[in-house]
Scaffold this motif. Structure first.
Motif, PDB file in Angstrom:
ATOM      1  N   ASN A  63     -10.381  20.196  -2.951  1.00  0.00           N
ATOM      2  CA  ASN A  63     -11.478  20.859  -2.249  1.00  0.00           C
ATOM      3  C   ASN A  63     -12.671  21.003  -3.197  1.00  0.00           C
ATOM      4  O   ASN A  63     -12.521  21.026  -4.413  1.00  0.00           O
ATOM      5  CB  ASN A  63     -11.036  22.196  -1.651  1.00  0.00           C
ATOM      6  N   ILE A  64     -13.855  21.088  -2.627  1.00  0.00           N
ATOM      7  CA  ILE A  64     -15.086  20.998  -3.414  1.00  0.00           C
ATOM      8  C   ILE A  64     -15.558  22.350  -3.952  1.00  0.00           C
ATOM      9  O   ILE A  64     -16.666  22.444  -4.499  1.00  0.00           O
ATOM     10  CB  ILE A  64     -16.225  20.351  -2.601  1.00  0.00           C
ATOM     11  N   TYR A  65     -14.718  23.376  -3.835  1.00  0.00           N
ATOM     12  CA  TYR A  65     -15.072  24.703  -4.350  1.00  0.00           C
ATOM     13  C   TYR A  65     -14.225  25.113  -5.547  1.00  0.00           C
ATOM     14  O   TYR A  65     -14.668  25.887  -6.384  1.00  0.00           O
ATOM     15  CB  TYR A  65     -14.930  25.758  -3.249  1.00  0.00           C
ATOM     16  N   THR A  93     -13.760  20.023   2.220  1.00  0.00           N
ATOM     17  CA  THR A  93     -14.244  21.395   2.064  1.00  0.00           C
ATOM     18  C   THR A  93     -13.124  22.415   2.141  1.00  0.00           C
ATOM     19  O   THR A  93     -13.310  23.557   1.744  1.00  0.00           O
ATOM     20  CB  THR A  93     -15.262  21.735   3.161  1.00  0.00           C
ATOM     21  N   PHE A 107     -17.781  30.475   0.727  1.00  0.00           N
ATOM     22  CA  PHE A 107     -17.781  29.194   1.439  1.00  0.00           C
ATOM     23  C   PHE A 107     -19.184  28.959   1.999  1.00  0.00           C
ATOM     24  O   PHE A 107     -19.483  29.215   3.155  1.00  0.00           O
ATOM     25  CB  PHE A 107     -16.757  29.235   2.573  1.00  0.00           C
ATOM     26  N   PRO A 110     -21.449  23.839   2.770  1.00  0.00           N
ATOM     27  CA  PRO A 110     -20.454  22.797   2.510  1.00  0.00           C
ATOM     28  C   PRO A 110     -21.016  21.377   2.552  1.00  0.00           C
ATOM     29  O   PRO A 110     -20.588  20.518   1.770  1.00  0.00           O
ATOM     30  CB  PRO A 110     -19.406  23.018   3.600  1.00  0.00           C
ATOM     31  N   ARG A 113     -23.133  20.793  -0.650  1.00  0.00           N
ATOM     32  CA  ARG A 113     -22.232  20.745  -1.794  1.00  0.00           C
ATOM     33  C   ARG A 113     -21.476  19.411  -1.824  1.00  0.00           C
ATOM     34  O   ARG A 113     -21.305  18.809  -2.883  1.00  0.00           O
ATOM     35  CB  ARG A 113     -21.257  21.921  -1.743  1.00  0.00           C
ATOM     36  N   THR A 114     -21.030  18.939  -0.668  1.00  0.00           N
ATOM     37  CA  THR A 114     -20.318  17.657  -0.612  1.00  0.00           C
ATOM     38  C   THR A 114     -21.204  16.525  -1.094  1.00  0.00           C
ATOM     39  O   THR A 114     -20.777  15.671  -1.889  1.00  0.00           O
ATOM     40  CB  THR A 114     -19.841  17.367   0.818  1.00  0.00           C
ATOM     41  N   TYR A 117     -21.739  16.803  -4.872  1.00  0.00           N
ATOM     42  CA  TYR A 117     -20.459  16.483  -5.503  1.00  0.00           C
ATOM     43  C   TYR A 117     -20.293  14.970  -5.644  1.00  0.00           C
ATOM     44  O   TYR A 117     -19.964  14.452  -6.716  1.00  0.00           O
ATOM     45  CB  TYR A 117     -19.343  17.037  -4.617  1.00  0.00           C
ATOM     46  N   ASN A 163     -21.301  15.863   8.781  1.00  0.00           N
ATOM     47  CA  ASN A 163     -20.482  15.484   7.629  1.00  0.00           C
ATOM     48  C   ASN A 163     -20.059  14.020   7.721  1.00  0.00           C
ATOM     49  O   ASN A 163     -19.976  13.317   6.710  1.00  0.00           O
ATOM     50  CB  ASN A 163     -19.253  16.398   7.551  1.00  0.00           C
TER      51      ASN A 163
END
Length: 327
Positions: A63-65, A93, A107, A110, A113-114, A117, A163
């Motif tokens: 996950n990207i967090y 996410t 959160f 997303p 952030r994706t 990333y 997305n």
């Protein structure tokens, strides 16, 4: 060959090694290892690379967090180096419940952030010194300190339309879970729009849906029920995310029944809401011939490299082995 790879949910570690060895024997291309709030995936991925020779070992998902993009790039390059390049990055996410209540991280944003990333990881894996001025990440002056660089392909577990467009614009693969064969073609429209925006082709994106799969010649009814259990679990327990996705593909009444069933009677109640039509659209299960027909429908709808999601939480070891040998 029906599927390109497998993922198994949460089997024991030794069982995972056994099933992966069997998948490699069968000539399957990939094994995808998940991570939620139990066993960390990186040690398992490392052991799988040490114990295999040809199959690609893949994160499904990071996950990207929970990790920075720099850490993901370091991890991916290290794993690829130990496995002669046999590592693929699966990103996603996760969801607010896991990110905020387990990791303690907000959160937020997303999609942005994706995107950041992916851009950062791609640059680092190309050996670039990164100067990145993003809305979330600001990085300056560092490159991976490695002797060799592996530009590992990046797959994104994207469901929402925006997305999916992001996948088409930036990623190497699209890795959706619980997209029906009746809706995959339409869902790919957003991926294609993203590819067009990024001056790419849909052929540049490996379409890799995860398909609930369970196969048995001797007991096809049990195989169908195990696949039904997997669908019920995701739609019934994972907040609004998969229920809303199912509704967007025309299964809104079923999603409501599954969630109501879960509230009333747990897993058993949720399973009662998964209709045979829903099972046929989302899964590949029953006899080998029935499963083959389902995979063919996914491929006709646009799947390049379908992954069989085997419900190891419910199926016993014999039917898991039979499923793998029939792929």
């Amino acid at each position: 060959m029906l599927a390109s790879g497998i993922t198994l949910g949460v089997p024991g570690q030794e069982e995972l090694f056994e099933y992966t060895a069997l998948a490699e024997e069968q000539g399957l291309e990939s094994i995808w290892v998940g991570e939620s709030w139990g066993r960390a995936s990186v040690p398992v991925l490392t052991k799988l690379l040490e114990r295999t020779e040809t199959i690609d070992v893949c994160s499904g998902i990071f996950n990207i967090y929970a990790r920075t993009p720099g850490l993901v790039a370091m991890t991916a390059n290290t794993l690829a180096d130990s496995g002669d390049g046999r590592f693929r990055i699966g990103l996603g996410t996760s969801g607010p419940a896991v990110i905020e209540n387990f990791h303690g991280v907000e959160f937020d944003r997303p999609l942005r952030r994706t995107r950041e990333y992916i851009e950062i990881i791609q640059g680092l894996l190309a050996g670039d010194r990164i100067d990145y001025d993003g809305e979330i990440f600001e990085l300056s002056g560092f490159a991976l300190d490695m002797n060799e660089y592996y530009e590992c392909p990046i797959y994104v577990a994207a469901m929402g339309e925006t997305n999916r467009q992001l996948v088409g614009e930036f990623a190497d693969g699209w890795m959706p879970l619980l997209v029906p064969n009746t809706g995959l073609d339409d869902a790919l429209g957003a991926v294609k729009r993203g590819a067009d925006k990024g001056d790419r082709s849909l052929d540049d994106i490996d379409v890799t849906p995860w398909i609930p799969t369970c196969i048995s010649e001797d007991d096809p009814a049990a195989a169908r029920e195990h696949a039904r259990s997997l669908i019920a679990f995701y739609v019934g327990t994972m907040g609004d995310f998969y229920a809303n996705a199912a509704a967007s593909f025309g299964f809104g009444e079923e999603a409501d029944e599954i969630r109501a069933g879960w509230e009333k009677d747990g897993q058993t109640g949720a399973e009662a809401g998964v209709t045979d039509d829903m099972l046929a659209s989302f899964g590949a299960c029953g006899t080998p011939a029935e499963a083959a027909e389902s995979f063919e429908q996914f491929q006709e709808a646009g799947a390049d490299s379908p992954v069989a999601y085997i419900p190891s939480r419910w199926a016993d070891s014999d039917i898991i082995r039979e499923t793998i040998t029939n792929l």
